[in-house]
Design a protein around this motif. Sequence first.
Motif, short mmCIF file in Angstrom:
data_model
loop_
_atom_site.label_atom_id
_atom_site.label_comp_id
_atom_site.label_asym_id
_atom_site.label_seq_id
_atom_site.Cartn_x
_atom_site.Cartn_y
_atom_site.Cartn_z
N GLY A 55 0.78 -1.22 0.00
CA GLY A 55 0.00 0.00 0.00
C GLY A 55 0.82 1.27 0.00
O GLY A 55 2.03 1.28 -0.22
N ALA A 56 0.12 2.39 0.29
CA ALA A 56 0.76 3.70 0.28
C ALA A 56 1.82 3.81 1.38
O ALA A 56 2.82 4.51 1.21
N ALA A 57 1.61 3.12 2.49
CA ALA A 57 2.60 3.15 3.57
C ALA A 57 3.92 2.56 3.10
O ALA A 57 5.00 3.08 3.42
N GLY A 58 3.85 1.48 2.35
CA GLY A 58 5.07 0.89 1.80
C GLY A 58 5.74 1.80 0.81
O GLY A 58 6.97 1.92 0.77
N ALA A 59 4.94 2.47 -0.04
CA ALA A 59 5.50 3.42 -1.01
C ALA A 59 6.21 4.56 -0.29
O ALA A 59 7.28 5.01 -0.70
N TYR A 60 5.60 5.03 0.81
CA TYR A 60 6.21 6.09 1.60
C TYR A 60 7.54 5.63 2.17
O TYR A 60 8.56 6.34 2.11
N GLY A 61 7.59 4.42 2.69
CA GLY A 61 8.84 3.88 3.22
C GLY A 61 9.90 3.74 2.16
O GLY A 61 11.08 4.02 2.40
N ILE A 62 9.50 3.30 0.96
CA ILE A 62 10.45 3.15 -0.15
C ILE A 62 11.03 4.50 -0.54
O ILE A 62 12.24 4.64 -0.78
N LEU A 63 10.19 5.52 -0.63
CA LEU A 63 10.68 6.85 -0.99
C LEU A 63 11.64 7.38 0.07
O LEU A 63 12.71 7.92 -0.27
N MET A 64 11.29 7.25 1.33
CA MET A 64 12.18 7.72 2.39
C MET A 64 13.47 6.91 2.41
O MET A 64 14.56 7.45 2.65
N GLY A 65 13.35 5.61 2.14
CA GLY A 65 14.55 4.78 2.07
C GLY A 65 15.44 5.15 0.90
O GLY A 65 16.66 5.13 1.00
N SER A 66 14.84 5.53 -0.22
CA SER A 66 15.61 5.95 -1.39
C SER A 66 16.38 7.22 -1.11
O SER A 66 17.55 7.37 -1.49
N ILE A 67 15.73 8.16 -0.45
CA ILE A 67 16.40 9.41 -0.08
C ILE A 67 17.60 9.13 0.81
O ILE A 67 18.71 9.67 0.61
N ALA A 68 17.41 8.26 1.80
CA ALA A 68 18.51 7.91 2.68
C ALA A 68 19.60 7.12 1.96
O ALA A 68 20.78 7.26 2.26
N ALA A 69 19.21 6.30 0.98
CA ALA A 69 20.19 5.51 0.24
C ALA A 69 21.16 6.42 -0.51
O ALA A 69 22.37 6.17 -0.53
N GLY A 70 20.63 7.48 -1.12
CA GLY A 70 21.51 8.41 -1.82
C GLY A 70 22.48 9.08 -0.88
O GLY A 70 23.67 9.24 -1.18
N GLY A 71 21.97 9.49 0.29
CA GLY A 71 22.86 10.08 1.28
C GLY A 71 23.92 9.12 1.76
O GLY A 71 25.07 9.50 2.04
N PHE A 72 23.56 7.84 1.85
CA PHE A 72 24.49 6.80 2.27
C PHE A 72 25.66 6.67 1.28
O PHE A 72 26.82 6.67 1.66
N VAL A 73 25.33 6.61 0.01
CA VAL A 73 26.36 6.52 -1.03
C VAL A 73 27.21 7.78 -1.04
O VAL A 73 28.44 7.73 -1.17
N GLY A 74 26.56 8.93 -0.89
CA GLY A 74 27.31 10.18 -0.85
C GLY A 74 28.27 10.25 0.31
O GLY A 74 29.40 10.74 0.18
N ALA A 75 27.84 9.76 1.47
CA ALA A 75 28.72 9.76 2.64
C ALA A 75 29.93 8.87 2.41
O ALA A 75 31.06 9.21 2.81
N LEU A 76 29.73 7.72 1.78
CA LEU A 76 30.86 6.84 1.45
C LEU A 76 31.80 7.52 0.47
O LEU A 76 33.03 7.49 0.63
N ALA A 77 31.23 8.14 -0.55
CA ALA A 77 32.06 8.76 -1.59
C ALA A 77 32.87 9.92 -1.04
O ALA A 77 34.00 10.17 -1.50
N SER A 78 32.34 10.63 -0.04
CA SER A 78 33.05 11.79 0.50
C SER A 78 34.40 11.41 1.11
O SER A 78 35.34 12.20 1.10
N ASN A 79 34.49 10.19 1.58
CA ASN A 79 35.75 9.75 2.20
C ASN A 79 36.85 9.56 1.16
O ASN A 79 38.03 9.62 1.48
N PHE A 80 36.47 9.35 -0.10
CA PHE A 80 37.46 9.10 -1.15
C PHE A 80 37.81 10.35 -1.95
O PHE A 80 38.79 10.36 -2.69
N ILE A 81 37.00 11.39 -1.79
CA ILE A 81 37.28 12.63 -2.52
C ILE A 81 37.34 13.80 -1.54
O ILE A 81 36.93 14.91 -1.84
N ALA A 82 37.91 13.53 -0.36
CA ALA A 82 37.91 14.52 0.71
C ALA A 82 38.75 15.76 0.39
O ALA A 82 38.62 16.77 1.06
N THR A 83 39.61 15.68 -0.61
CA THR A 83 40.48 16.82 -0.93
C THR A 83 39.85 17.78 -1.94
O THR A 83 40.46 18.79 -2.28
N ARG A 84 38.65 17.49 -2.41
CA ARG A 84 38.01 18.36 -3.38
C ARG A 84 37.54 19.65 -2.71
O ARG A 84 37.08 19.64 -1.56
#
Length: 447
Positions: free
Chosen positions: A291-320
């Motif tokens: 249902g809509a509750a699951g869709a809401y969770g997926i959207l919020m999880g997607s937003i957090a997933a992007g931040g997760f990847v960005g946080a990992l990437a920041s450690n490898f390009i910290a000199t930018r």
Amino acid sequence: MREAFRNRTFRRLFTGRVITNVGDSFYLVAAMWLVYSLTNDPVYTGIAGFVTMTPQVFQFLAGPLVDRWSIRRTLVGTQLIQAVVVSVIPITHVFGFLTVELVLIVMPVLSALNQLVYPAQSTALPRILNREELVAANSAFSVAYQGFDMVANGVGGVLIGLFSAIALFVLDAITFGIAAIVFATVSIPSANTVPDDNQSEEPSTLSGDERQAKDSGNSIVTDGDGSYTGAEDSDFYLTRMREGVGVLRGTPLVPLLAGAVAANFSVGMMLAATPAYADSLVVPEVVSQIGAAGAYGILMGSIAAGGFVGALASNFIATRPLGGSMIVGYTIAGLLWSGALLANWLPLTGLLFALTNIPIGIVSVYVATVFQAAPPAEKVGRVSSIYGSASASMVPIGSLAGGVFAGWVSPRAAMAALGVAAIALALYVLLNPELRELPSPDRVTIE
């Protein structure tokens, strides 16, 4: 990142961070959806976002306290109180007394307690790690925050769809209790034991807090981890607050704060509109059962997933350079977010939401590092809390506006404000020489 994890104190602090982040994600997803399900009105989710985010505006009041209190006791105490407060929701549900008004009371209380938790954790990092390890440590903390947000938001939405939001509040109470146990094993040195790169004089045996108390005739008492607990003059709190403001005054971080304040208005709009927006999305048949509750969770999880990847990437390009990263990152984020809303189909929208938050996650780690590395160690708590309060000041107002706008116009229109704000922020940095020329986080100074 490996260097930071060699530190036993950091490992324990990180573990507690992971556990409490899961709890925070559960209660936010559960509470926002519970409010929407009880009322079926995005205006109420806007009100919920307003009352939840408002305590962040006053996070600066926690800074001087965090700099003085025992970090361990602060972390343990807040977790235990949160466990008790969040238990009110399932208990009242069992006895038939649960109302939307009660949820709107519990949410800001939990949020207010968190305004002590995050400055305390930020204050601890420069005390237990070397300056050059801070980017890796902040990256790890962001990974914990974003990564487990990703999991907790997605799982939380599915659990709401399969069971109910009440189940998440029960799990939430358990996570806060476990986090309290973990934080109880953490020992953080006092600020006077940390070398200050911004001061030329040798550190004395007493911390700045203790020296000022001694000069004013107050008793000097420390607890188990060396934190000062003596009595303070009536104006001592305000004096320390002014010191924190003075550290920022006249630095390039002030216009950076101004941009964050304006951009966060749109973040508040997005948070308030997301439950109603999820309810209007085109959902594939394979996930329709949640249902809509699951869709809401997926959207919020997607937003957090992007931040997760960005946080990992920041450690490898910290000199930018920070300035260039903000220009490029926010431009890409604005375009991707706008594309996600145009798609209006859960799989593609979720994917683009995740991609949007990768550059945002990178910049977030950079900025957090600047506010920990640049100030003197004994002032990090108040400086970081001032930054947190200022940058979050427009989120509750944006949430209230987003709920009203979503109800009067449409949820998707309210969500679109985030993409517009990201592009505007990129232009703001591009046109401001102070921000455009900011170097990498470990090279930013505020002298």
